[in-house]
Design an enzyme around this catalytic site. Structure first.
Site, PDB file in Angstrom:
ATOM      1  CB  VAL A 159      59.296 -40.961   7.028  1.00 29.62           C
ATOM      2  CG1 VAL A 159      59.418 -41.726   8.340  1.00 29.62           C
ATOM      3  CG2 VAL A 159      59.341 -41.919   5.834  1.00 29.62           C
ATOM      4  CB  CYS A 160      56.278 -38.441  11.244  1.00 30.35           C
ATOM      5  SG  CYS A 160      56.466 -37.392  12.706  1.00 30.35           S
ATOM      6  CB  ILE A 161      61.515 -35.767  10.827  1.00 32.35           C
ATOM      7  CG1 ILE A 161      62.997 -35.818  11.156  1.00 32.35           C
ATOM      8  CG2 ILE A 161      60.880 -34.517  11.448  1.00 32.35           C
ATOM      9  CD1 ILE A 161      63.819 -34.761  10.458  1.00 32.35           C
TER      10      ILE A 161
END
Lengths: 130, 125
Positions: A77-79
């Site tokens: 998941v893109c932080i």
């Protein structure tokens, strides 16, 4: 072939997650390897651990988890996209002084660099957007 | 122009959304910058509403967003210099080359497949 998926649609709001999961199931059924699903834009909501859909609807969160458990697919998941949208794992929750966390393994908060690496490592990176 | 332009690269990011109305443009540019920081050669194609990203004189807007004009200024620093745009989209908005923050090469529809085929990875935002 080695595949990666990029999911940019929120669960239940658009077809993106449903289609991505069906595509994922078809891939592994045909003997391909699904290395990783990367969640970006509103797709990060797929990682929300508290999802509680009605029982007669597909449970997308559980379906992603099964993909990981059964096929070793990484769920990244893109932080930067996640933190803005209230998606924090326990470490980030602590860092930001929040009392609860909304993301837990097998979903991992990670940087966009992982998406770029994924694009390099797989034979096909397929996007599912709203 | 087709014969003189280098159509190849590692990553092509296609930007199809205007600044401010959604986060698509910002998130697409972020992906481009990260790829460039990882040493990939990155090209950008501004299509449809995405050409508005190149318009001069953008404010940061009343919605509390940072906007994307400052990110465009950083592209050269990241060695992202292959910029293309759809000239028909530009015309649709009544914009010309003189209205743009950065020079981008006009890409005719016939050359689009070659641009896409020349990149190993294509991400669309």
């Amino acid at each position: 072939m080695r595949y990666g998926l990029l999911v940019k649609g929120a669960p239940y709001s658009s077809q993106a997650s449903h289609s991505a999961l069906r595509f994922a199931a078809a891939l592994v059924a045909r003997g391909h390897r699904l290395k990783c699903v990367f969640f970006y834009h509103d797709g990060v909501y797929n990682a929300a651990r508290l999802a509680a859909p009605p029982q007669d609807e597909p449970h997308l969160y559980d379906a992603w988890r099964s993909l990981h458990d059964e096929h070793g697919t990484q769920l990244q998941v893109c932080i930067a996209a996640a933190l803005r949208r209230a998606l924090l794992d326990s470490r980030e929750a602590e860092r930001h002084g929040k009392s609860g966390h909304s993301v837990e393994p097998p979903f991992e908060l990670t940087g966009l660099g992982q998406l770029i690496d994924l694009g390099r490592e797989v034979d096909r990176l397929v996007t599912f957007a709203p | 122009m087709s014969s003189t332009v280098n159509f190849s690269g590692d990553l092509l990011v296609i930007l199809r959304h205007a600044p401010h109305g959604s986060s698509w443009l910002r998130e697409g540019l972020d992906a481009a910058l990260v790829a460039a920081a990882f040493g990939q050669s990155v090209s950008l194609l501004f299509q449809s509403d995405g050409v508005l990203a190149l318009a001069k004189g953008q404010g940061v807007g009343p919605l509390g967003q940072k906007g994307t004009a400052t990110t465009l200024d950083m592209l050269a620093m990241y060695d992202i210099e292959s910029l293309y745009l759809d000239p028909e989209a530009l015309e649709r908005f009544g914009l010309g080359e003189q209205d743009l923050l950065l020079p981008a090469a006009a890409l005719d529809a016939a050359s689009l497949p070659r641009l896409i085929a020349g990149h190993r990875l294509v991400l669309t935002f």
